[in-house]
Design a protein around this motif. Structure first.
Motif, PDB file in Angstrom:
ATOM      1  N   GLY A  12       0.859  -1.195   0.000  1.00  0.00           N
ATOM      2  CA  GLY A  12       0.000   0.000   0.000  1.00  0.00           C
ATOM      3  C   GLY A  12       0.884   1.231   0.000  1.00  0.00           C
ATOM      4  O   GLY A  12       2.059   1.174  -0.387  1.00  0.00           O
ATOM      5  N   TYR A  13       0.340   2.351   0.484  1.00  0.00           N
ATOM      6  CA  TYR A  13       1.119   3.598   0.497  1.00  0.00           C
ATOM      7  C   TYR A  13       2.390   3.432   1.312  1.00  0.00           C
ATOM      8  O   TYR A  13       3.467   3.868   0.914  1.00  0.00           O
ATOM      9  CB  TYR A  13       0.282   4.738   1.077  1.00  0.00           C
ATOM     10  N   GLY A  14       2.267   2.784   2.502  1.00  0.00           N
ATOM     11  CA  GLY A  14       3.420   2.639   3.385  1.00  0.00           C
ATOM     12  C   GLY A  14       4.439   1.656   2.840  1.00  0.00           C
ATOM     13  O   GLY A  14       5.620   1.989   2.688  1.00  0.00           O
ATOM     14  N   ASN A  37       2.752  -8.947  -1.221  1.00  0.00           N
ATOM     15  CA  ASN A  37       1.407  -8.340  -1.249  1.00  0.00           C
ATOM     16  C   ASN A  37       0.425  -9.368  -1.785  1.00  0.00           C
ATOM     17  O   ASN A  37       0.779 -10.188  -2.632  1.00  0.00           O
ATOM     18  CB  ASN A  37       1.408  -7.108  -2.166  1.00  0.00           C
ATOM     19  N   LYS A  38      -0.814  -9.300  -1.281  1.00  0.00           N
ATOM     20  CA  LYS A  38      -1.767 -10.358  -1.674  1.00  0.00           C
ATOM     21  C   LYS A  38      -2.186 -10.255  -3.140  1.00  0.00           C
ATOM     22  O   LYS A  38      -2.516 -11.263  -3.743  1.00  0.00           O
ATOM     23  CB  LYS A  38      -2.965 -10.391  -0.726  1.00  0.00           C
ATOM     24  N   SER A  45      -5.913   3.576  -2.210  1.00  0.00           N
ATOM     25  CA  SER A  45      -7.045   3.472  -1.269  1.00  0.00           C
ATOM     26  C   SER A  45      -7.833   4.776  -1.214  1.00  0.00           C
ATOM     27  O   SER A  45      -9.045   4.772  -1.009  1.00  0.00           O
ATOM     28  CB  SER A  45      -6.554   3.170   0.143  1.00  0.00           C
ATOM     29  N   VAL A  80      -0.261 -12.799   3.518  1.00  0.00           N
ATOM     30  CA  VAL A  80       0.364 -13.034   4.818  1.00  0.00           C
ATOM     31  C   VAL A  80      -0.694 -13.633   5.739  1.00  0.00           C
ATOM     32  O   VAL A  80      -1.807 -13.117   5.840  1.00  0.00           O
ATOM     33  CB  VAL A  80       0.892 -11.706   5.412  1.00  0.00           C
ATOM     34  N   GLY A 107      -1.856  -2.196   6.389  1.00  0.00           N
ATOM     35  CA  GLY A 107      -2.994  -1.311   6.155  1.00  0.00           C
ATOM     36  C   GLY A 107      -4.175  -1.481   7.087  1.00  0.00           C
ATOM     37  O   GLY A 107      -4.037  -1.953   8.216  1.00  0.00           O
ATOM     38  N   PHE A 167     -14.489  11.343   6.859  1.00  0.00           N
ATOM     39  CA  PHE A 167     -13.852  11.606   5.578  1.00  0.00           C
ATOM     40  C   PHE A 167     -14.339  10.669   4.458  1.00  0.00           C
ATOM     41  O   PHE A 167     -14.802  11.113   3.410  1.00  0.00           O
ATOM     42  CB  PHE A 167     -12.350  11.428   5.791  1.00  0.00           C
ATOM     43  N   ASP A 302      -1.300   2.561   8.442  1.00  0.00           N
ATOM     44  CA  ASP A 302      -2.444   2.488   9.351  1.00  0.00           C
ATOM     45  C   ASP A 302      -2.270   1.495  10.491  1.00  0.00           C
ATOM     46  O   ASP A 302      -3.072   1.483  11.423  1.00  0.00           O
ATOM     47  CB  ASP A 302      -3.715   2.147   8.561  1.00  0.00           C
ATOM     48  N   THR A 318      -3.602   8.129   7.852  1.00  0.00           N
ATOM     49  CA  THR A 318      -3.783   8.715   6.511  1.00  0.00           C
ATOM     50  C   THR A 318      -2.683   8.252   5.562  1.00  0.00           C
ATOM     51  O   THR A 318      -1.589   7.865   5.993  1.00  0.00           O
ATOM     52  CB  THR A 318      -3.729  10.265   6.546  1.00  0.00           C
ATOM     53  N   ALA A 319      -2.980   8.359   4.286  1.00  0.00           N
ATOM     54  CA  ALA A 319      -1.999   8.026   3.255  1.00  0.00           C
ATOM     55  C   ALA A 319      -0.819   8.991   3.344  1.00  0.00           C
ATOM     56  O   ALA A 319       0.339   8.606   3.143  1.00  0.00           O
ATOM     57  CB  ALA A 319      -2.656   8.118   1.879  1.00  0.00           C
ATOM     58  N   GLN A 320      -1.131  10.241   3.638  1.00  0.00           N
ATOM     59  CA  GLN A 320      -0.097  11.272   3.751  1.00  0.00           C
ATOM     60  C   GLN A 320       0.965  10.851   4.770  1.00  0.00           C
ATOM     61  O   GLN A 320       2.173  10.867   4.487  1.00  0.00           O
ATOM     62  CB  GLN A 320      -0.780  12.578   4.197  1.00  0.00           C
ATOM     63  N   LYS A 379      -7.067  18.770  -4.669  1.00  0.00           N
ATOM     64  CA  LYS A 379      -7.240  17.339  -4.378  1.00  0.00           C
ATOM     65  C   LYS A 379      -6.571  16.506  -5.474  1.00  0.00           C
ATOM     66  O   LYS A 379      -5.905  15.507  -5.205  1.00  0.00           O
ATOM     67  CB  LYS A 379      -8.740  17.029  -4.301  1.00  0.00           C
TER      68      LYS A 379
HETATM   69  P1  FAD Z   1      -3.059   0.354   2.457  1.00  0.00           P
HETATM   70  O1  FAD Z   1      -2.889   1.502   1.565  1.00  0.00           O
HETATM   71  O2  FAD Z   1      -4.351  -0.084   2.918  1.00  0.00           O
HETATM   72  O3  FAD Z   1      -2.191  -0.854   1.956  1.00  0.00           O
HETATM   73  C1  FAD Z   1      -2.159  -2.104   2.574  1.00  0.00           C
HETATM   74  C2  FAD Z   1      -1.666  -3.110   1.565  1.00  0.00           C
HETATM   75  O4  FAD Z   1      -1.473  -4.369   2.224  1.00  0.00           O
HETATM   76  C3  FAD Z   1      -2.658  -3.371   0.427  1.00  0.00           C
HETATM   77  O5  FAD Z   1      -1.969  -3.438  -0.795  1.00  0.00           O
HETATM   78  C4  FAD Z   1      -3.254  -4.729   0.778  1.00  0.00           C
HETATM   79  O6  FAD Z   1      -3.672  -5.458  -0.347  1.00  0.00           O
HETATM   80  C5  FAD Z   1      -2.075  -5.401   1.465  1.00  0.00           C
HETATM   81  N1  FAD Z   1      -2.473  -6.440   2.397  1.00  0.00           N
HETATM   82  C6  FAD Z   1      -3.388  -6.357   3.385  1.00  0.00           C
HETATM   83  N2  FAD Z   1      -3.467  -7.520   4.043  1.00  0.00           N
HETATM   84  C7  FAD Z   1      -2.580  -8.372   3.451  1.00  0.00           C
HETATM   85  C8  FAD Z   1      -2.203  -9.716   3.699  1.00  0.00           C
HETATM   86  N3  FAD Z   1      -2.740 -10.429   4.669  1.00  0.00           N
HETATM   87  N4  FAD Z   1      -1.258 -10.272   2.903  1.00  0.00           N
HETATM   88  C9  FAD Z   1      -0.680  -9.559   1.903  1.00  0.00           C
HETATM   89  N5  FAD Z   1      -0.999  -8.281   1.632  1.00  0.00           N
HETATM   90  C10 FAD Z   1      -1.940  -7.686   2.401  1.00  0.00           C
HETATM   91  N6  FAD Z   1      -5.834   9.379   3.458  1.00  0.00           N
HETATM   92  C11 FAD Z   1      -5.320  10.589   3.140  1.00  0.00           C
HETATM   93  O7  FAD Z   1      -4.202  10.920   3.559  1.00  0.00           O
HETATM   94  N7  FAD Z   1      -6.010  11.456   2.331  1.00  0.00           N
HETATM   95  C12 FAD Z   1      -7.210  11.142   1.781  1.00  0.00           C
HETATM   96  O8  FAD Z   1      -7.796  11.934   1.054  1.00  0.00           O
HETATM   97  C13 FAD Z   1      -7.782   9.863   2.094  1.00  0.00           C
HETATM   98  N8  FAD Z   1      -8.946   9.489   1.526  1.00  0.00           N
HETATM   99  C14 FAD Z   1      -9.428   8.222   1.755  1.00  0.00           C
HETATM  100  C15 FAD Z   1     -10.584   7.828   1.082  1.00  0.00           C
HETATM  101  C16 FAD Z   1     -11.087   6.551   1.262  1.00  0.00           C
HETATM  102  C17 FAD Z   1     -12.315   6.131   0.517  1.00  0.00           C
HETATM  103  C18 FAD Z   1     -10.411   5.643   2.131  1.00  0.00           C
HETATM  104  C19 FAD Z   1     -10.952   4.246   2.325  1.00  0.00           C
HETATM  105  C20 FAD Z   1      -9.263   6.028   2.801  1.00  0.00           C
HETATM  106  C21 FAD Z   1      -8.756   7.325   2.622  1.00  0.00           C
HETATM  107  N9  FAD Z   1      -7.578   7.744   3.249  1.00  0.00           N
HETATM  108  C22 FAD Z   1      -7.051   8.991   2.964  1.00  0.00           C
HETATM  109  C23 FAD Z   1      -6.854   6.868   4.196  1.00  0.00           C
HETATM  110  C24 FAD Z   1      -5.748   6.107   3.481  1.00  0.00           C
HETATM  111  O9  FAD Z   1      -6.261   5.425   2.358  1.00  0.00           O
HETATM  112  C25 FAD Z   1      -5.058   5.135   4.406  1.00  0.00           C
HETATM  113  O10 FAD Z   1      -4.632   5.825   5.554  1.00  0.00           O
HETATM  114  C26 FAD Z   1      -3.853   4.494   3.702  1.00  0.00           C
HETATM  115  O11 FAD Z   1      -4.304   3.693   2.635  1.00  0.00           O
HETATM  116  C27 FAD Z   1      -3.013   3.668   4.662  1.00  0.00           C
HETATM  117  O12 FAD Z   1      -1.899   3.183   3.960  1.00  0.00           O
HETATM  118  P2  FAD Z   1      -1.238   1.791   4.330  1.00  0.00           P
HETATM  119  O13 FAD Z   1      -0.009   1.648   3.516  1.00  0.00           O
HETATM  120  O14 FAD Z   1      -1.141   1.634   5.802  1.00  0.00           O
HETATM  121  O15 FAD Z   1      -2.302   0.705   3.887  1.00  0.00           O
END
Ligand code: FAD
Length: 405
Positions: A12-14, A37-38, A45, A80, A107, A167, A302, A318-320, A379
């Motif tokens: 994901g983003y992180g 990644n799955k 997201s 995972v 995530g 949000f 997250d 947040t993604a940020q 945006k």
């Molecule tokens: P994710 O981006 O969720 O990535 C997790 C990754 O892990 C995914 O690729 C997933 O497939 C993978 N994964 C999960 N479980 C497994 C597993 N068991 N095995 C293998 N892979 C796995 N944030 C902002 O900053 N600004 C915004 O405007 C904003 N708008 C949003 C709008 C919506 C509709 C949503 C739902 C969220 C929004 N967010 C926003 C929040 C943001 O999307 C999250 O904070 C961000 O995606 C978190 O990033 P992450 O890398 O932790 O996880």
């Protein structure tokens, strides 16, 4: 000496930003880097509300992970299943993997707070497949209504309930509001029969924004036909709709063909089920993003919990922040391998913009409040920047948003 093994979970983003930063900054043959990644793809997201409403194709929201990696990073498509952090192993459906350094970026998942029936009857917005399911479900409900005999039409099929005025809920409502005229035309449904109701337990909408911005957002959505039921918690969901609490002993049942739950997120269950110390599936990390007691484990995105000491409350997931953490996690991994000190992560909050459909938005950017077309433009700049940080100009050209009005 063997090269250290860095294992990144989640693209994901992180996770993906950590991998991309490592491949940019680490020397050749310094470490064996693997990202798991799955799916074969990464999805934005933050764009899922658009795919869910059917205003953006799921294809636009995702891209292949391999397309942004070079030969320094190995990609494994696997799910995972659990973390064995005491033996430095990760169990996946493709087998066991060992590591010297682990980055967890698995995530978020939807949080239903134990409300009866939500898990079974409400749809969530947490990944591409869930987004597709919402879009298809709404289409099916409208098609079903269209095929019913005139005397037997069940108008509740045309009611969409969105749980949550935070949000995600508001961004999804903005897209739905824009989709209604299209749905009405496509399925020959009189527009006045379509109801979209936002139900929120808290007494306020979008608590992170000022009253003026919230009034702008609610005014905009109300004008487009969205109804709001605020301060009315959902207490039960059934196949037919949701029951909400309107007063001490006062309840109302709203019949609806579609219920979407956008009222909360938690970290990954995999983190919660591991021996890592977590609370609601989020781990309170040290300032350098490592887990207390597990100096070889970093958490980004997250699944990480960090307190904003100035504000006295946690930073929101947040993604940020996930992307900023990833940059520091990559630098700290390199520092550890080179025997140097790690550095502290300090979020640099640039602002937040909440879309209200494709051409309107509200936001606070660098301390300034913005609304309307300018906010919507900002945006898109933010969305394109996230693509740029991972895949450069090529990815922006391929997937970016340029429909500036
Ligand atoms: P994710 O981006 O969720 O990535 C997790 C990754 O892990 C995914 O690729 C997933 O497939 C993978 N994964 C999960 N479980 C497994 C597993 N068991 N095995 C293998 N892979 C796995 N944030 C902002 O900053 N600004 C915004 O405007 C904003 N708008 C949003 C709008 C919506 C509709 C949503 C739902 C969220 C929004 N967010 C926003 C929040 C943001 O999307 C999250 O904070 C961000 O995606 C978190 O990033 P992450 O890398 O932790 O996880």
């Amino acid at each position: 000496m063997n090269r250290p093994k860095i294992l990144i979970l989640g693209a994901g983003y992180g996770g993906l930003t950590t991998a991309v930063n490592l491949q940019k900054k680490i020397g050749v043959n310094v470490a064996d880097i693997t990202i798991v990644n799955k799916n074969s793809y990464h999805y934005e997201s933050t764009w899922l509300h658009e795919a869910s409403a059917g205003t953006l194709s799921p294809e636009r929201v995702r891209y292949e992970i391999k397309d942004v990696l070079n030969s320094k990073v190995n990609f494994v498509q696997a799910s995972v299943e659990s973390l064995d952090v005491n033996n430095k192993k990760v169990i996946t459906d493709a087998g066991e993997m060992s590591y010297d350094y682990l980055v967890v970026g698995l995530g978020f998942e939807g949080e239903t707070f134990g409300i009866e029936g939500l898990d079974k009857y409400a749809l969530g917005i947490a990944n591409v497949n869930e987004a597709r399911k919402i879009r298809d479900h709404i289409n099916t409900q409208f098609a079903e209504w269209a095929t019913q005999a005139p005397a037997e039409k069940d108008d509740s099929l045309l009611t969409i309930i969105v749980g949550g005025a935070g949000f995600t809920g508001i961004e999804f409502l903005g897209e739905l509001a824009n989709r209604i005229p299209e749905l009405s035309k496509e399925y020959d449904v009189p527009q006045e029969k379509i109801r979209i109701i936002c139900v929120e337990a808290a007494p306020v909408v979008l608590p992170m924004f000022s009253r003026e911005l919230v009034e702008y957002a609610v005014g905009h959505l109300t004008k487009k036909g969205i109804e709001f039921s605020i301060g009315t918690p959902v207490v039960q969901a059934t196949e037919e709709g949701v029951k909400i609490k309107k007063g001490e002993d006062e309840f109302e049942f709203i019949k609806a063909g579609t219920v979407v739950w956008a009222a909360g997120v938690r970290g990954s269950r995999i983190v919660e089920e591991s021996d890592l110390p977590s609370n609601r599936a989020r781990i309170a990390v040290e300032k350098d993003l490592r887990v207390p007691g597990y100096p070889e484990v970093f958490i980004v995105g997250d699944c990480a919990f960090m307190l904003n000491e100035e504000a006295g409350r946690p930073y929101p997931p947040t993604a940020q922040i996930a992307m900023q953490q990833a940059v520091v996690a990559a630098e700290n991994l390199i520092a550890l391998i080179e025997g140097n000190d790690t550095k502290e992560f300090t979020p640099e909050l640039k602002g937040t913009v909440c879309s209200l459909g494709d051409s309107d938005a509200i936001g606070e950017v660098f301390g300034k409040e913005i609304t309307g077309k300018y906010a919507s433009f900002m945006k898109k700049v933010i969305d394109n920047r996230a693509l740029y940080m991972v895949g450069g100009a090529g990815l922006v050209l391929k997937k970016g948003k340029f429909n500036v009005l």
